[in-house]
Design a protein around this motif. Structure first.
Motif, PDB file in Angstrom:
ATOM      1  N   LEU A 119       5.822 -17.765   8.574  1.00  0.00           N
ATOM      2  CA  LEU A 119       5.653 -16.390   9.042  1.00  0.00           C
ATOM      3  C   LEU A 119       5.600 -15.400   7.891  1.00  0.00           C
ATOM      4  N   ALA A 120       6.425 -15.611   6.873  1.00  0.00           N
ATOM      5  CA  ALA A 120       6.429 -14.685   5.740  1.00  0.00           C
ATOM      6  C   ALA A 120       5.048 -14.633   5.081  1.00  0.00           C
ATOM      7  N   GLU A 121       4.382 -15.781   4.981  1.00  0.00           N
ATOM      8  CA  GLU A 121       3.035 -15.808   4.392  1.00  0.00           C
ATOM      9  C   GLU A 121       2.038 -15.082   5.277  1.00  0.00           C
ATOM     10  N   ARG A 122       2.110 -15.312   6.573  1.00  0.00           N
ATOM     11  CA  ARG A 122       1.167 -14.672   7.490  1.00  0.00           C
ATOM     12  C   ARG A 122       1.332 -13.158   7.503  1.00  0.00           C
ATOM     13  N   LEU A 123       2.588 -12.718   7.524  1.00  0.00           N
ATOM     14  CA  LEU A 123       2.827 -11.279   7.489  1.00  0.00           C
ATOM     15  C   LEU A 123       2.429 -10.688   6.137  1.00  0.00           C
ATOM     16  N   GLY A 124       2.623 -11.471   5.079  1.00  0.00           N
ATOM     17  CA  GLY A 124       2.193 -11.018   3.751  1.00  0.00           C
ATOM     18  C   GLY A 124       0.691 -10.799   3.685  1.00  0.00           C
ATOM     19  N   ASP A 125      -0.074 -11.700   4.341  1.00  0.00           N
ATOM     20  CA  ASP A 125      -1.531 -11.540   4.389  1.00  0.00           C
ATOM     21  C   ASP A 125      -1.902 -10.227   5.074  1.00  0.00           C
ATOM     22  N   LEU A 126      -1.241  -9.950   6.199  1.00  0.00           N
ATOM     23  CA  LEU A 126      -1.554  -8.733   6.941  1.00  0.00           C
ATOM     24  C   LEU A 126      -1.109  -7.483   6.192  1.00  0.00           C
ATOM     25  N   LEU A 127      -0.005  -7.583   5.476  1.00  0.00           N
ATOM     26  CA  LEU A 127       0.443  -6.440   4.688  1.00  0.00           C
ATOM     27  C   LEU A 127      -0.551  -6.145   3.569  1.00  0.00           C
ATOM     28  N   ASP A 128      -1.080  -7.201   2.951  1.00  0.00           N
ATOM     29  CA  ASP A 128      -2.103  -7.010   1.917  1.00  0.00           C
ATOM     30  C   ASP A 128      -3.338  -6.323   2.503  1.00  0.00           C
ATOM     31  N   ARG A 129      -3.722  -6.726   3.706  1.00  0.00           N
ATOM     32  CA  ARG A 129      -4.879  -6.107   4.346  1.00  0.00           C
ATOM     33  C   ARG A 129      -4.615  -4.620   4.634  1.00  0.00           C
ATOM     34  N   ALA A 130      -3.436  -4.337   5.112  1.00  0.00           N
ATOM     35  CA  ALA A 130      -3.099  -2.936   5.391  1.00  0.00           C
ATOM     36  C   ALA A 130      -3.115  -2.117   4.106  1.00  0.00           C
ATOM     37  N   ASP A 131      -2.529  -2.658   3.056  1.00  0.00           N
ATOM     38  CA  ASP A 131      -2.491  -1.934   1.778  1.00  0.00           C
ATOM     39  C   ASP A 131      -3.886  -1.731   1.201  1.00  0.00           C
ATOM     40  N   ALA A 132      -4.794  -2.644   1.550  1.00  0.00           N
ATOM     41  CA  ALA A 132      -6.175  -2.519   1.074  1.00  0.00           C
ATOM     42  C   ALA A 132      -7.007  -1.596   1.961  1.00  0.00           C
ATOM     43  N   GLY A 133      -6.393  -1.092   3.038  1.00  0.00           N
ATOM     44  CA  GLY A 133      -7.088  -0.153   3.901  1.00  0.00           C
ATOM     45  C   GLY A 133      -7.952  -0.797   4.966  1.00  0.00           C
ATOM     46  N   GLU A 134      -7.686  -2.064   5.305  1.00  0.00           N
ATOM     47  CA  GLU A 134      -8.499  -2.747   6.309  1.00  0.00           C
ATOM     48  C   GLU A 134      -8.322  -2.048   7.667  1.00  0.00           C
ATOM     49  N   PRO A 135      -9.393  -1.541   8.274  1.00  0.00           N
ATOM     50  CA  PRO A 135      -9.289  -0.683   9.462  1.00  0.00           C
ATOM     51  C   PRO A 135      -8.591  -1.332  10.656  1.00  0.00           C
ATOM     52  N   ARG A 136      -8.908  -2.612  10.945  1.00  0.00           N
ATOM     53  CA  ARG A 136      -8.336  -3.225  12.138  1.00  0.00           C
ATOM     54  C   ARG A 136      -6.823  -3.372  12.025  1.00  0.00           C
ATOM     55  N   THR A 137      -6.335  -3.789  10.862  1.00  0.00           N
ATOM     56  CA  THR A 137      -4.897  -3.930  10.670  1.00  0.00           C
ATOM     57  C   THR A 137      -4.210  -2.577  10.761  1.00  0.00           C
ATOM     58  N   LEU A 138      -4.780  -1.560  10.137  1.00  0.00           N
ATOM     59  CA  LEU A 138      -4.188  -0.218  10.187  1.00  0.00           C
ATOM     60  C   LEU A 138      -4.167   0.327  11.606  1.00  0.00           C
ATOM     61  N   ALA A 139      -5.234   0.069  12.382  1.00  0.00           N
ATOM     62  CA  ALA A 139      -5.263   0.536  13.765  1.00  0.00           C
ATOM     63  C   ALA A 139      -4.183  -0.155  14.597  1.00  0.00           C
ATOM     64  N   ALA A 140      -3.996  -1.460  14.353  1.00  0.00           N
ATOM     65  CA  ALA A 140      -2.959  -2.203  15.073  1.00  0.00           C
ATOM     66  C   ALA A 140      -1.577  -1.650  14.748  1.00  0.00           C
ATOM     67  N   LEU A 141      -1.337  -1.361  13.483  1.00  0.00           N
ATOM     68  CA  LEU A 141      -0.041  -0.806  13.075  1.00  0.00           C
ATOM     69  C   LEU A 141       0.185   0.581  13.657  1.00  0.00           C
ATOM     70  N   ALA A 142      -0.861   1.368  13.735  1.00  0.00           N
ATOM     71  CA  ALA A 142      -0.731   2.718  14.301  1.00  0.00           C
ATOM     72  C   ALA A 142      -0.342   2.644  15.775  1.00  0.00           C
ATOM     73  N   THR A 143      -0.928   1.715  16.513  1.00  0.00           N
ATOM     74  CA  THR A 143      -0.587   1.545  17.924  1.00  0.00           C
ATOM     75  C   THR A 143       0.850   1.083  18.087  1.00  0.00           C
TER      76      THR A 143
END
Length: 445
Positions: free
Chosen positions: A325-349
């Protein structure tokens, strides 16, 4: 949350006002003060056990102290304190430290400090997609930590507990190789638990009902294994956050943990209150079905699965339960930090729906602090500010007390950490249960 206090916990304070879970008040009126609330017929042995606990808790809460300081804090004669300290040293629970030369008149005092590096507690957390085992010594130092990705709902309870037992057995072997003594194991799990019988009553995200988890784990570990407790993950996480708090004044907090399920527990007046499945409050705007059998539960909106589904397609690596899980969440955190729209939209919701539930908890419980754990903590910088702003906007008046929202700094293993601390809690109540250390080490570290 149901405000029934756990019978094994209390609140105590050292001279610095710091309170800790699992302690009793440090008496200030000599033997009479120590015995307050105890039967008049209590014998000398029970009084000694009580006083040993007072000494050990005070050293834990206040740091190194001289025998004179301990005597003053406990309201006991210095000679009595010297005998008690000698007993704790013989058991390897405290040791003599440096000389205290600061501001003293006359001969400097030898300080006494918590030791217990040969004693440890084990916390074993079982989540929907992982097992984590963590070992702490008496001073709270991590001795060993291991984690395994595992799809728990796909296994029978017996198969899942067999995996837990294997990981705990490896851990106990490591502890034994280091000449350490494991005082207990706490199995930390989601859902409703009956701590007295060691039963997981209901864990909807595992598909468990009435699982005698403590008995099963004890059987698999063998007759020489330490005692096994069972505790809810939110309560264990709340305990870990409380004990790790940098502020000596924090005696109240609400802990909310995000995983496949969403759980919560609180500390009130320095005491751990029984947690609850707050994830099943009806707060999902879309009224979607929940594994519990109802619809519209909060965890359907803000639980880990909801976030993963919103952030990535089913074929994405972040859905692969064989990946930690730590690796999977790390991948998504990297995407959010890179400004990936879908991940940021999911976090905003998630942030908006999370704040909705936190607002209710703040209104009902009025805590000074809400701590976010689990995956909420991993994405704290994307969730905390939104939640804080919404809670601030909901204050009835500008002068109303502000609820501070923070993210846990303990990582994904905080529930296992709390479990290890629960395993150690009995020592601070009755140190006489600890055997005399067989071969004390002359250790300068």
């Amino acid at each position: 949350m149901r405000p029934g206090q756990r019978g094994t916990t209390g609140a105590g304070a050292g001279t610095n006002g710091r309170t800790r879970l699992g302690t009793a008040p440090v008496a200030t009126g000599g033997a009479a003060g120590i015995m307050a609330g105890y039967p008049e017929a209590a014998d000398k042995a029970s009084l000694r056990r009580t006083n040993l606990g007072v000494m050990l808790r005070h050293l834990r809460d206040s740091g190194p102290q001289s025998r004179t300081q301990l005597a003053t804090a406990a309201g006991l004669p210095k000679a009595t304190v010297s005998v008690l300290v000698a007993d704790l040293i013989e058991r390897g629970l405290v040791r003599e430290g440096e000389l205290d030369r600061a501001g003293s008149i006359g001969r400097p005092h030898r300080m006494v400090e918590l030791d217990g590096r040969w004693i440890c507690g084990v916390g074993a957390e079982i989540g929907a997609d992982h097992i984590t085992v963590l070992v702490l010594d008496l001073r709270g130092t991590i001795i060993h930590e291991d984690r395994r990705a595992l799809d728990i709902p796909a296994l029978t309870p017996q198969a899942a507990l067999r995996e837990v037992a294997d990981l705990v057995a490896d851990c106990l072997s490591t502890v034994a190789e280091r000449d350490m003594y494991a005082i207990g194991v706490t199995l930390v799990t989601q859902g409703s638990v009956d701590a007295a019988s060691g039963t997981v009553a209901v864990a909807t995200n595992f598909g468990w009902r009435g699982v005698k988890a403590a008995q099963e784990l004890r059987t698999r570990l063998g007759r020489d294994a330490p005692p096994v407790l069972v505790e809810n993950d939110a309560e264990s996480g709340a305990l870990a956050e409380y004990l790790a708090s940098p502020s000596p004044d924090v005696r109240e907090l609400v802990y909310v943990t995000g995983g496949i399920g969403v759980g919560g527990a609180s500390i009130s007046g320095g005491k751990l209150l029984r947690g609850s499945e707050i994830g099943h409050m009806k707060l999902d705007r879309l009224d979607r079905p929940c594994p519990c059998g109802r619809t519209g539960c909060w965890e359907v909106a803000v639980g880990l699965q909801a976030f993963l589904d919103a952030a990535a397609d089913p074929s994405d690596r972040v859905h692969d339960l064989s990946v930690d899980l730590a690796e999977r969440l790390g991948d998504l955190l990297d995407r959010a930090d890179a400004g990936e729209p879908r991940t940021l939209a999911a976090l905003a919701t998630v942030a908006d729906d999370l704040a909705l539930g936190l607002g209710i908890l703040a209104d009902v419980l009025n805590p000074p602090r809400i701590v976010l754990g689990g995956y909420f903590a991993v994405f704290g910088r994307y969730l905390v500010d939104t939640a804080q702003q919404i809670l601030d906007d909901r204050r009835i008046t500008p002068t109303a007390a502000r609820v501070i929202v923070t993210a846990s700094a303990l990582g994904l293993s905080n529930a296992a950490r709390g479990g290890a601390q629960l395993a150690l809690a009995g020592i601070f109540q009755d140190p006489s249960d600890v055997p005399v250390r067989p071969e004390p080490e002359d250790d300068a570290s």
